[in-house]
Design a protein around this motif. Sequence first.
Motif, PDB file in Angstrom:
ATOM      1  N   PHE A  48       0.784  -1.230   0.000  1.00 33.59           N
ATOM      2  CA  PHE A  48       0.000   0.000   0.000  1.00 33.59           C
ATOM      3  C   PHE A  48       0.818   1.285   0.000  1.00 33.59           C
ATOM      4  O   PHE A  48       0.258   2.365  -0.004  1.00 33.59           O
ATOM      5  CB  PHE A  48      -0.934   0.030   1.207  1.00 33.59           C
ATOM      6  CG  PHE A  48      -1.960  -1.054   1.168  1.00 33.59           C
ATOM      7  CD1 PHE A  48      -2.879  -1.117   0.138  1.00 33.59           C
ATOM      8  CD2 PHE A  48      -2.008  -2.017   2.157  1.00 33.59           C
ATOM      9  CE1 PHE A  48      -3.835  -2.114   0.096  1.00 33.59           C
ATOM     10  CE2 PHE A  48      -2.956  -3.015   2.122  1.00 33.59           C
ATOM     11  CZ  PHE A  48      -3.873  -3.063   1.091  1.00 33.59           C
ATOM     12  N   VAL A  64      -6.100   3.925   1.896  1.00 35.44           N
ATOM     13  CA  VAL A  64      -4.748   3.399   2.073  1.00 35.44           C
ATOM     14  C   VAL A  64      -3.820   4.179   1.153  1.00 35.44           C
ATOM     15  O   VAL A  64      -4.052   4.253  -0.048  1.00 35.44           O
ATOM     16  CB  VAL A  64      -4.668   1.879   1.790  1.00 35.44           C
ATOM     17  CG1 VAL A  64      -5.280   1.086   2.918  1.00 35.44           C
ATOM     18  CG2 VAL A  64      -5.322   1.502   0.500  1.00 35.44           C
ATOM     19  N   CYS A 110      -9.813   1.991  -1.070  1.00 33.39           N
ATOM     20  CA  CYS A 110      -9.659   0.579  -1.399  1.00 33.39           C
ATOM     21  C   CYS A 110     -10.761  -0.205  -0.699  1.00 33.39           C
ATOM     22  O   CYS A 110     -11.065   0.062   0.464  1.00 33.39           O
ATOM     23  CB  CYS A 110      -8.284   0.107  -0.926  1.00 33.39           C
ATOM     24  SG  CYS A 110      -7.899  -1.608  -1.265  1.00 33.39           S
ATOM     25  N   ALA A 133      -8.309  -5.239   0.225  1.00 30.77           N
ATOM     26  CA  ALA A 133      -7.118  -4.948   1.036  1.00 30.77           C
ATOM     27  C   ALA A 133      -6.723  -6.161   1.863  1.00 30.77           C
ATOM     28  O   ALA A 133      -5.544  -6.522   1.923  1.00 30.77           O
ATOM     29  CB  ALA A 133      -7.386  -3.746   1.941  1.00 30.77           C
TER      30      ALA A 133
END
Length: 120
Positions: free
Chosen positions: A27, A96, A101, A106
């Motif tokens: 991320f 993120v 997201c 994630a």
Amino acid sequence: MKKPKCAGGLNSRQRSGQCSATQWPVFGVESASLRSARKTRSVAGPRMLAMWLSRRYTRAALSEIGDFFGGRSHSTVVSAKKKFDDLITAGGEIVVGDRACQVEDAVRRMTSYSAQRFHL
């Protein structure tokens, strides 16, 4: 759901470290930021995700997880777990890095990356 035993003889603190260490490559968030006192959305979301993963995949106590992530209290870890459980159920999003997201995406990306990197 029964929590898996720590693989490779790692203790719960090391496993929490693995959960946080996996955040930045996926991320774009530095591992040190997850342990910092910063409360911006770009750090708080991934930190809560790392706490949720630590709670889900380790036998670490809530206080141990909170201590690892910048000395936060056990109630912060409980809150992160509840928030992510609710977000997953509702199909919600988190921020993120610099973008939104889907929570399920994630979690899937983090779980997949962790499994490959740490042979879980």
